[in-house]
Motif scaffolding. Structure first.
Motif, PDB file in Angstrom:
ATOM      1  N   ILE A 174       0.835  -1.204   0.000  1.00  0.00           N
ATOM      2  CA  ILE A 174       0.000   0.000   0.000  1.00  0.00           C
ATOM      3  C   ILE A 174       0.867   1.251   0.000  1.00  0.00           C
ATOM      4  N   GLU A 175       1.915   1.267   0.803  1.00  0.00           N
ATOM      5  CA  GLU A 175       2.796   2.440   0.838  1.00  0.00           C
ATOM      6  C   GLU A 175       3.510   2.633  -0.486  1.00  0.00           C
ATOM      7  N   VAL A 176       3.877   1.544  -1.162  1.00  0.00           N
ATOM      8  CA  VAL A 176       4.514   1.670  -2.478  1.00  0.00           C
ATOM      9  C   VAL A 176       3.546   2.282  -3.488  1.00  0.00           C
ATOM     10  N   LEU A 177       2.305   1.810  -3.499  1.00  0.00           N
ATOM     11  CA  LEU A 177       1.323   2.332  -4.452  1.00  0.00           C
ATOM     12  C   LEU A 177       1.004   3.799  -4.165  1.00  0.00           C
ATOM     13  N   GLU A 178       0.816   4.135  -2.902  1.00  0.00           N
ATOM     14  CA  GLU A 178       0.477   5.520  -2.583  1.00  0.00           C
ATOM     15  C   GLU A 178       1.642   6.462  -2.860  1.00  0.00           C
TER      16      GLU A 178
END
Length: 351
Positions: A174-178
């Protein structure tokens, strides 16, 4: 030859205040040595065995047993354990141990998946395949039952699920996508400005107003679309739990036009979670999963179990524009590594 017990004189025992105890100690020592000699030289006694065999013969003479109905004594414990495991119809190991035939009422697709599981087990191992085996056998019951969670292709039993998962379930991805939101949005806008026609790589699913620009479709990479979005493609490859090797996984841009509503439907399996990154999210858009409503937010992810009954609606006007999300299928966190490998084999993309 005579032995004297006073060969080694001992001092008097001051504690008892009496004569020396040499005679008594030597007597005890000799008795101990004699006992050790007898124990070491005598053959082992078989009296227990004789008693057991004699009692067995007496019992056999009193109650003759028909050899056709007799069972070996040594396998009694094994037989009891097998029976206990086979008695439980919901036991993971029941089909494997009892070699029960696959249910006849299941669909042809489930039989095909079961044969693929057998091939995988022959090539690798049955270890860790209990839940998958049970799920394939019970898929027909899952499909027919009235439930708020009813995946139509494959249901993995005993997987804890809720409609919306917290970020901690896949915090890294999730942190990579955001963090990649700006570049993902920019590549979508570049693709969208070329036109959303099928000749440009778009596909249309469901009712009018919904379009998809897939980077991965059913486990297969769409090469032309990935070349059009190179940074987004590299972001996909950096995710730890992206389902990229079987037909249960997809990734791409999902577009929903104003005034469009997608009726209640179920996803194909509960072994995945859909991570949806909001790119353009008008205020009148809503996602309802398992009776729980949520709204997207631009630059943030929703983690959804779409095996629950879910609906999507865009109640805004034409001036609001389409709702756009970047959707990625991730492994459910409660699916073990061995099960993921087996599912990759069973649901391998069609060539």
């Amino acid at each position: 030859m005579s032995w004297s017990l006073d060969l080694v004189p001992l001092p008097p025992c001051a504690l008892l205040g009496g004569p020396p105890l040499s005679g008594l100690l030597w007597t005890v020592l000799l008795l101990f040595l004699w006992y050790c000699y007898r124990v070491g030289s005598d053959p082992p006694s078989h009296s227990g065995l004789h008693k057991t065999s004699s009692s067995f013969s007496r019992s056999s003479s009193r109650s003759p047993v028909d050899p056709r109905h007799s069972a070996p004594k040594t396998s009694a414990a094994i037989g009891m354990e097998t029976v206990e495991e086979e008695e439980g119809p919901e036991s993971y190991l029941t089909p494997v141990l009892s070699h029960a035939p696959f249910p006849t009422e299941v669909a042809a697709e489930s039989r095909k998946l079961y044969r693929a599981l057998q091939e995988y087990a022959k090539r690798y191992s049955w270890a860790g395949m209990g839940r998958i085996h049970k799920g394939l056998r019970n898929q027909a019951k899952i499909t027919e039952r009235p439930s708020i969670q009813k995946p139509h292709l494959f249901y993995l039993p005993d997987v804890p699920s809720i409609p919306f998962f917290p970020r901690d379930a896949h915090r890294h991805d999730i942190e990579v996508l955001e963090a990649s939101y700006p570049i993902i949005l920019a590549e979508f806008q570049a693709v969208y400005q070329r036109g959303n026609d099928t000749k440009f790589g778009w596909t249309y699913q469901g009712p009018k107003g919904q379009a998809v620009f897939p980077l991965y479709n059913a486990g297969g990479c769409v090469a032309g679309n990935c070349r059009a979005c190179p940074c987004t493609y590299r972001t996909l490859l950096s995710l730890r739990t992206f389902i990229s090797s079987n037909s249960l996984g997809s990734a791409g841009f999902w577009l929903l036009g104003p005034g469009t509503t997608l009726g209640g439907s179920y996803g194909p399996t509960n072994t995945r979670l859909r991570c949806q990154l909001g790119l353009q999210t008008p205020a009148q858009c809503e996602l309802v999963v398992g009776g729980e409503p949520q709204c997207w937010s631009e630059g943030h992810c929703l983690l959804v179990d779409d095996s629950f009954l879910h609906t999507v609606s865009h109640n805004g006007g034409a001036e609001d524009g389409p709702r756009v999300i970047f959707s990625v299928d991730l492994w459910h966190p409660n699916v073990a590594a061995a099960e993921r490998q087996a599912l990759d084999y069973i649901f391998a993309p069609e060539q």
